[in-house]
Motif scaffolding. Structure first.
Motif, PDB file in Angstrom:
ATOM      1  N   HIS A   1       0.830  -1.197   0.000  1.00 51.41           N
ATOM      2  CA  HIS A   1       0.000   0.000   0.000  1.00 51.41           C
ATOM      3  C   HIS A   1       0.873   1.259   0.000  1.00 51.41           C
ATOM      4  CE1 HIS A   1      -3.317   2.371   2.363  1.00 51.41           C
ATOM      5  NE2 HIS A   1      -3.183   2.800   1.124  1.00 51.41           N
ATOM      6  N   LEU A   2       1.867   1.265   0.900  1.00 51.67           N
ATOM      7  CA  LEU A   2       2.787   2.407   0.984  1.00 51.67           C
ATOM      8  C   LEU A   2       3.558   2.595  -0.326  1.00 51.67           C
ATOM      9  CD1 LEU A   2       4.349   4.633   2.610  1.00 51.67           C
ATOM     10  CD2 LEU A   2       5.925   2.820   3.343  1.00 51.67           C
ATOM     11  N   ASN A   3       4.087   1.485  -0.864  1.00 52.55           N
ATOM     12  CA  ASN A   3       4.877   1.586  -2.102  1.00 52.55           C
ATOM     13  C   ASN A   3       4.051   2.097  -3.283  1.00 52.55           C
ATOM     14  OD1 ASN A   3       7.276   0.754  -0.950  1.00 52.55           O
ATOM     15  ND2 ASN A   3       6.992  -1.403  -1.487  1.00 52.55           N
ATOM     16  N   THR A   4       2.828   1.605  -3.404  1.00 58.68           N
ATOM     17  CA  THR A   4       1.976   2.053  -4.512  1.00 58.68           C
ATOM     18  C   THR A   4       1.655   3.535  -4.371  1.00 58.68           C
ATOM     19  OG1 THR A   4       0.997  -0.134  -4.641  1.00 58.68           O
ATOM     20  CG2 THR A   4      -0.194   1.628  -5.742  1.00 58.68           C
ATOM     21  N   SER A   5       1.324   3.928  -3.137  1.00 58.00           N
ATOM     22  CA  SER A   5       1.000   5.330  -2.888  1.00 58.00           C
ATOM     23  C   SER A   5       2.208   6.225  -3.193  1.00 58.00           C
ATOM     24  CB  SER A   5       0.572   5.495  -1.428  1.00 58.00           C
ATOM     25  OG  SER A   5       0.453   6.857  -1.105  1.00 58.00           O
ATOM     26  N   PHE A   6       3.379   5.819  -2.722  1.00 59.22           N
ATOM     27  CA  PHE A   6       4.576   6.644  -2.933  1.00 59.22           C
ATOM     28  C   PHE A   6       4.975   6.686  -4.415  1.00 59.22           C
ATOM     29  CE2 PHE A   6       9.281   7.314  -2.790  1.00 59.22           C
ATOM     30  CZ  PHE A   6       9.213   8.647  -2.411  1.00 59.22           C
ATOM     31  N   LYS A   7       4.854   5.552  -5.089  1.00 62.95           N
ATOM     32  CA  LYS A   7       5.180   5.503  -6.518  1.00 62.95           C
ATOM     33  C   LYS A   7       4.279   6.473  -7.300  1.00 62.95           C
ATOM     34  CE  LYS A   7       5.799   1.117  -7.736  1.00 62.95           C
ATOM     35  NZ  LYS A   7       5.416  -0.202  -8.318  1.00 62.95           N
ATOM     36  N   HIS A   8       3.013   6.432  -6.984  1.00 57.46           N
ATOM     37  CA  HIS A   8       2.038   7.329  -7.618  1.00 57.46           C
ATOM     38  C   HIS A   8       2.415   8.792  -7.335  1.00 57.46           C
ATOM     39  CE1 HIS A   8      -2.456   8.694  -7.799  1.00 57.46           C
ATOM     40  NE2 HIS A   8      -1.815   9.007  -8.897  1.00 57.46           N
ATOM     41  N   PHE A   9       2.744   9.067  -6.066  1.00 59.52           N
ATOM     42  CA  PHE A   9       3.129  10.417  -5.631  1.00 59.52           C
ATOM     43  C   PHE A   9       4.343  10.914  -6.424  1.00 59.52           C
ATOM     44  CE2 PHE A   9       5.626  13.193  -2.787  1.00 59.52           C
ATOM     45  CZ  PHE A   9       4.682  14.094  -2.326  1.00 59.52           C
ATOM     46  N   ILE A  10       5.365  10.056  -6.513  1.00 57.14           N
ATOM     47  CA  ILE A  10       6.610  10.462  -7.189  1.00 57.14           C
ATOM     48  C   ILE A  10       6.388  10.686  -8.690  1.00 57.14           C
ATOM     49  CG2 ILE A  10       8.843   9.472  -7.966  1.00 57.14           C
ATOM     50  CD1 ILE A  10       8.865  10.986  -5.222  1.00 57.14           C
ATOM     51  N   LEU A  11       5.607   9.819  -9.311  1.00 55.89           N
ATOM     52  CA  LEU A  11       5.326  10.011 -10.740  1.00 55.89           C
ATOM     53  C   LEU A  11       4.563  11.315 -10.967  1.00 55.89           C
ATOM     54  CD1 LEU A  11       4.404   6.444 -12.014  1.00 55.89           C
ATOM     55  CD2 LEU A  11       6.465   7.758 -12.487  1.00 55.89           C
ATOM     56  N   PHE A  12       3.660  11.604 -10.055  1.00 58.03           N
ATOM     57  CA  PHE A  12       2.885  12.848 -10.165  1.00 58.03           C
ATOM     58  C   PHE A  12       3.816  14.055  -9.994  1.00 58.03           C
ATOM     59  CE2 PHE A  12      -0.210  16.087  -8.919  1.00 58.03           C
ATOM     60  CZ  PHE A  12      -1.198  15.873  -9.864  1.00 58.03           C
ATOM     61  N   VAL A  13       4.691  13.974  -8.994  1.00 57.09           N
ATOM     62  CA  VAL A  13       5.661  15.049  -8.729  1.00 57.09           C
ATOM     63  C   VAL A  13       6.548  15.280  -9.951  1.00 57.09           C
ATOM     64  CG1 VAL A  13       7.796  15.512  -7.430  1.00 57.09           C
ATOM     65  CG2 VAL A  13       5.702  14.879  -6.213  1.00 57.09           C
ATOM     66  N   LYS A  14       7.002  14.186 -10.572  1.00 57.52           N
ATOM     67  CA  LYS A  14       7.898  14.313 -11.726  1.00 57.52           C
ATOM     68  C   LYS A  14       7.147  14.840 -12.949  1.00 57.52           C
ATOM     69  CE  LYS A  14      11.519  11.081 -10.327  1.00 57.52           C
ATOM     70  NZ  LYS A  14      12.618  12.071 -10.310  1.00 57.52           N
ATOM     71  N   GLU A  15       5.926  14.379 -13.128  1.00 57.58           N
ATOM     72  CA  GLU A  15       5.108  14.809 -14.274  1.00 57.58           C
ATOM     73  C   GLU A  15       4.923  16.333 -14.281  1.00 57.58           C
ATOM     74  OE1 GLU A  15       3.840  12.789 -16.631  1.00 57.58           O
ATOM     75  OE2 GLU A  15       2.284  13.981 -17.604  1.00 57.58           O
ATOM     76  N   PHE A  16       4.698  16.915 -13.078  1.00 54.25           N
ATOM     77  CA  PHE A  16       4.391  18.349 -13.017  1.00 54.25           C
ATOM     78  C   PHE A  16       5.491  19.161 -12.329  1.00 54.25           C
ATOM     79  CE2 PHE A  16       0.359  16.020 -13.272  1.00 54.25           C
ATOM     80  CZ  PHE A  16      -0.100  16.530 -14.475  1.00 54.25           C
ATOM     81  N   ASN A  17       6.646  18.513 -12.135  1.00 58.57           N
ATOM     82  CA  ASN A  17       7.813  19.210 -11.599  1.00 58.57           C
ATOM     83  C   ASN A  17       7.485  19.959 -10.301  1.00 58.57           C
ATOM     84  OD1 ASN A  17      10.450  19.896 -11.711  1.00 58.57           O
ATOM     85  ND2 ASN A  17      10.217  21.497 -13.271  1.00 58.57           N
ATOM     86  N   LEU A  18       7.016  19.216  -9.305  1.00 53.84           N
ATOM     87  CA  LEU A  18       6.471  19.842  -8.098  1.00 53.84           C
ATOM     88  C   LEU A  18       7.471  19.986  -6.952  1.00 53.84           C
ATOM     89  CD1 LEU A  18       3.008  17.999  -8.007  1.00 53.84           C
ATOM     90  CD2 LEU A  18       3.521  20.234  -8.986  1.00 53.84           C
ATOM     91  N   ILE A  19       8.554  19.178  -6.968  1.00 55.36           N
ATOM     92  CA  ILE A  19       9.519  19.246  -5.862  1.00 55.36           C
ATOM     93  C   ILE A  19      10.932  19.341  -6.425  1.00 55.36           C
ATOM     94  CG2 ILE A  19      10.401  18.090  -3.775  1.00 55.36           C
ATOM     95  CD1 ILE A  19       7.839  16.541  -3.518  1.00 55.36           C
ATOM     96  N   ASP A  20      11.711  20.239  -5.856  1.00 61.84           N
ATOM     97  CA  ASP A  20      13.124  20.356  -6.212  1.00 61.84           C
ATOM     98  C   ASP A  20      13.809  19.003  -5.941  1.00 61.84           C
ATOM     99  OD1 ASP A  20      15.885  20.829  -6.150  1.00 61.84           O
ATOM    100  OD2 ASP A  20      15.604  22.890  -5.443  1.00 61.84           O
ATOM    101  N   PRO A  21      14.533  18.438  -6.949  1.00 58.41           N
ATOM    102  CA  PRO A  21      15.159  17.125  -6.766  1.00 58.41           C
ATOM    103  C   PRO A  21      16.021  17.026  -5.506  1.00 58.41           C
ATOM    104  CG  PRO A  21      15.353  17.827  -9.039  1.00 58.41           C
ATOM    105  CD  PRO A  21      14.736  18.975  -8.293  1.00 58.41           C
ATOM    106  N   LYS A  22      16.616  18.148  -5.063  1.00 56.54           N
ATOM    107  CA  LYS A  22      17.451  18.133  -3.849  1.00 56.54           C
ATOM    108  C   LYS A  22      16.637  17.690  -2.637  1.00 56.54           C
ATOM    109  CE  LYS A  22      18.950  22.294  -4.223  1.00 56.54           C
ATOM    110  NZ  LYS A  22      19.375  23.600  -4.460  1.00 56.54           N
ATOM    111  N   GLU A  23      15.366  18.081  -2.621  1.00 55.77           N
ATOM    112  CA  GLU A  23      14.479  17.739  -1.496  1.00 55.77           C
ATOM    113  C   GLU A  23      14.182  16.237  -1.457  1.00 55.77           C
ATOM    114  OE1 GLU A  23      12.740  19.457   0.942  1.00 55.77           O
ATOM    115  OE2 GLU A  23      13.761  21.338   0.550  1.00 55.77           O
ATOM    116  N   LEU A  24      14.354  15.577  -2.615  1.00 61.86           N
ATOM    117  CA  LEU A  24      14.028  14.149  -2.704  1.00 61.86           C
ATOM    118  C   LEU A  24      15.201  13.260  -2.284  1.00 61.86           C
ATOM    119  CD1 LEU A  24      12.188  14.194  -6.183  1.00 61.86           C
ATOM    120  CD2 LEU A  24      11.124  14.238  -3.917  1.00 61.86           C
TER     121      LEU A  24
END
Ligand code: ZN
Length: 218
Positions: A179-202
């Motif tokens: 559950h956690l992995n699916t949620s996080f994977k979805h979150f990260i793909l969304f973040v990358k798609e719309f450039n929402l977080i500075d890569p340094k923060e990741l």
């Protein structure tokens, strides 16, 4: 807020004709997101549906991730106490200090549960703010909407980072790992798609992110 019923061009989002309210429309967008998620194709699930408004899409997904993270963190609260986690961190190399415009004008070193409590309350207050997330038809999103969204995602990431770094063994013992992995994977793909977080923060989860994204390429 613009709304789907009036958008021109083709759209894959199911919608009723006539006077669809903004809340109904948000519901339809959410339903669409869930359907594409159910198909198992996370890359498709993050994509802005054809003909849809970007801000609308960001708003609906922000609410969804907020709820997911609330639920995930909720499963481990009895293990994330001020005694167990006296400071909010993502492993020994990354410490987070809480700062806001009201109570904590200077960054404060607070325990993880206190930090997460402030963080989630802050996100909730943004979501409830009609000038940022308008629920009424015809009310536009503010010009700095993307900046607010970036702040929300940057902060929400820290909850994932804390759960993975400190409480992953508990997550596994609770059977919540998939559950956690699916949620996080979805979150990260969304973040990358719309450039929402500075890569340094990741950085705290960079290895995990690399392996999750690599899995999707296979
Ligand atoms: Zn903790």
């Amino acid at each position: 807020m613009s709304f789907l019923g009036l958008s021109s061009g083709k759209t894959k989002v199911p919608k009723k004709s006539g006077n669809v309210s903004s809340l109904q429309k948000q519901y339809l967008l959410k339903e669409y997101a869930e359907q594409t998620l159910g198909s198992g194709n996370l890359r498709l699930a993050v994509h802005l549906p054809e003909g849809e408004d970007l801000n609308e899409w960001l708003a609906v997904n922000t609410v969804d991730f907020f709820n997911q993270i609330n639920m995930l963190y909720g499963t481990i609260t009895e293990f994330c106490t001020p005694q167990d986690c006296p400071v909010m961190n993502a492993g020994p190399k990354y410490e987070y200090h809480w700062k806001d415009d009201t109570q904590f004008k200077k960054p404060a070193r607070v325990s993880a549960p206190v930090y997460v409590d402030h963080l989630m309350s802050w996100v909730q207050s943004q979501l409830d703010n009609e000038t940022i997330f308008p629920s009424k038809i015809g009310v536009d999103f503010p010009p700095d909407f993307k900046t607010v969204i970036n702040d929300i995602f940057r902060r929400l990431f820290r909850v994932y980072a804390h759960i993975y770094s400190i409480h992953f063994s508990v997550i596994v013992s609770l059977g919540e790992e998939a559950h956690l992995n699916t949620s996080f994977k979805h979150f990260i793909l969304f973040v990358k798609e719309f450039n929402l977080i500075d890569p340094k923060e990741l950085a705290p989860l960079s290895d995990l992110i690399e392996s999750l994204v690599a899995q999707l390429k296979n």
